[in-house]
Design a protein around this motif. Structure first.
Motif, PDB file in Angstrom:
ATOM      1  N   ASP A  28       1.382  57.903 -22.920  1.00 20.61           N
ATOM      2  CA  ASP A  28       2.160  56.702 -23.209  1.00 20.61           C
ATOM      3  C   ASP A  28       1.892  55.585 -22.205  1.00 20.61           C
ATOM      4  O   ASP A  28       2.599  54.594 -22.172  1.00 20.61           O
ATOM      5  N   GLN A  29       0.887  55.747 -21.362  1.00 18.91           N
ATOM      6  CA  GLN A  29       0.500  54.766 -20.337  1.00 18.91           C
ATOM      7  C   GLN A  29       1.590  54.554 -19.288  1.00 18.91           C
ATOM      8  O   GLN A  29       1.519  53.622 -18.502  1.00 18.91           O
ATOM      9  N   CYS A  30       2.600  55.420 -19.261  1.00 17.65           N
ATOM     10  CA  CYS A  30       3.698  55.279 -18.301  1.00 17.65           C
ATOM     11  C   CYS A  30       3.596  56.283 -17.156  1.00 17.65           C
ATOM     12  O   CYS A  30       3.982  55.967 -16.035  1.00 17.65           O
TER      13      CYS A  30
ATOM     14  N   ARG B 151       0.795  51.179 -17.292  1.00 20.07           N
ATOM     15  CA  ARG B 151       1.120  49.858 -17.826  1.00 20.07           C
ATOM     16  C   ARG B 151       2.532  49.773 -18.388  1.00 20.07           C
ATOM     17  O   ARG B 151       2.781  49.055 -19.346  1.00 20.07           O
ATOM     18  N   CYS B 152       3.461  50.512 -17.801  1.00 23.20           N
ATOM     19  CA  CYS B 152       4.858  50.464 -18.245  1.00 23.20           C
ATOM     20  C   CYS B 152       5.728  49.884 -17.131  1.00 23.20           C
ATOM     21  O   CYS B 152       5.316  49.775 -15.985  1.00 23.20           O
ATOM     22  N   SER B 153       6.951  49.541 -17.483  1.00 18.58           N
ATOM     23  CA  SER B 153       7.876  49.003 -16.491  1.00 18.58           C
ATOM     24  C   SER B 153       8.411  50.090 -15.574  1.00 18.58           C
ATOM     25  O   SER B 153       8.893  49.809 -14.478  1.00 18.58           O
ATOM     26  N   GLN B 154       8.322  51.355 -15.993  1.00 20.58           N
ATOM     27  CA  GLN B 154       8.717  52.458 -15.128  1.00 20.58           C
ATOM     28  C   GLN B 154       8.045  53.740 -15.610  1.00 20.58           C
ATOM     29  O   GLN B 154       7.653  53.868 -16.765  1.00 20.58           O
ATOM     30  N   GLY B 155       7.891  54.677 -14.691  1.00 20.57           N
ATOM     31  CA  GLY B 155       7.244  55.930 -15.032  1.00 20.57           C
ATOM     32  C   GLY B 155       7.111  56.795 -13.787  1.00 20.57           C
ATOM     33  O   GLY B 155       7.855  56.634 -12.815  1.00 20.57           O
TER      34      GLY B 155
ATOM     35  N   PRO C 145       1.988  45.481 -15.758  1.00 18.65           N
ATOM     36  CA  PRO C 145       2.798  45.424 -16.982  1.00 18.65           C
ATOM     37  C   PRO C 145       1.917  45.209 -18.196  1.00 18.65           C
ATOM     38  O   PRO C 145       0.836  44.619 -18.091  1.00 18.65           O
ATOM     39  N   ASN C 146       2.368  45.673 -19.319  1.00 21.05           N
ATOM     40  CA  ASN C 146       1.595  45.553 -20.558  1.00 21.05           C
ATOM     41  C   ASN C 146       1.837  44.186 -21.200  1.00 21.05           C
ATOM     42  O   ASN C 146       2.251  44.074 -22.356  1.00 21.05           O
TER      43      ASN C 146
END
Length: 292
Positions: A32-34, A56-60, A77-78
């Motif tokens: 999920d790119q996170c 490329r996520c805001s959190q992970g 960020p995406n």
């Protein structure tokens, strides 16, 4: 005519084939790119390998088992909006995280962010997204103990600077415009009172009882009454904030970082009603709020 391979020879070659396959796929996933998970065992015999990781996520989160060599973690960020360049990145090591030194890499220049031995303290570290990628380098150990480098990350607004997300926003009065904007944009907005104040090593924590919960990003406040609707929870803030318990009703606003609420603007509720009513009359409210 091809001769079938003996079963005994096939069994001997199978482990080698599996090892080669594991090396070719880097033993990682990031569907999920996170989040990313990988193993340094794929670097065996290649201790100087450096892998590129893109999140490329805001959190992970990231989890690197048996670290060997190094990985470069690119947090972006995406989105391509101009606001994306004004973000901070915060990372919080997991319990027991060890085995690497973590640097910031900007155009090949490294700045130490977290040493191997410091990760166990689980202190949040924040930096501007413009400062570069994370360069995570394995530390050479003589023993073969199991080590895991793991942390959570979040991308947050850079309006107050990266350090504001480490120990909470600086304690300074919010302007009327900042209060009204916080009501519209913060992770939580609630009306209530301060029941208890506790001072910890690097920050203060207040226990609050809420009469009205307008919004919360995650479940940081829990229902605290059956017959009468109430919520309770804890809000962290800088040690420099001169907050006391039992001093009337407030409008609490703030951000949620790694599942914890941090105080932002917190005017007395009567003062908020005054400035909100004035903004309504002037037509300058950025959003509507039910004050009944």
């Amino acid at each position: 005519m091809l001769t079938p391979m003996p079963a005994s020879l096939l069994l001997l070659l199978l482990p080698l084939l599996l090892l080669l396959l594991c090396r070719s796929c880097f033993c990682q996933y990031s569907s999920d790119q996170c989040s990313w998970k990988g193993s340094g065992l794929t670097h065996e015999g290649h201790a100087r390998d450096v892998e590129q990781v893109y999140l490329r996520c805001s959190q992970g989160s990231l989890e690197w088992l048996y670290p060997t060599g190094a990985i470069i973690v690119n947090l972006r960020p995406n989105t391509v909006s101009p606001a994306a360049a004004r973000l901070s990145v915060c990372i919080k090591p997991a319990a027991g995280s060890s085995g690497t030194n973590i640097y910031l890499d900007r155009n090949g220049k490294l700045r130490l962010l977290l040493r191997d031995q410091d990760q166990a303290q689980r202190k949040v570290q924040c930096f501007s997204i413009q400062e570069g990628a994370l360069f995570i380098e394995a530390v050479v150990h003589t023993d073969i103990g199991r080590r895991i480098t793991a942390f959570q990350y979040e991308l947050v607004s850079d309006r107050l600077g990266p350090q504001a997300h480490v120990g909470g926003a600086p304690c300074q009065p919010c302007s009327d415009a900042e209060v009204l904007l916080a009501v519209c944009t913060n992770d939580f907005v609630a009306r209530g009172s301060i029941e208890k104040l506790e001072k910890e090593e690097e920050h203060s924590s207040v226990t609050v009882e809420l009469r009205r919960l307008y919004r919360q990003k995650t479940q940081v406040f829990a229902p605290g009454g059956v017959r009468v609707r109430r919520w309770t929870g804890h809000i962290k803030m800088s040690l420099q904030c001169g907050v006391r318990s039992g001093e009337g009703e407030f409008l609490f606003t703030g951000t949620v970082r790694f599942g914890e609420a941090w105080m932002g603007c917190a005017p007395r509720y009567k003062d908020f009603l005054r400035l909100y009513g004035e903004a309504q009359r002037q037509g300058t409210n950025p959003c509507h709020m039910d004050t009944d």
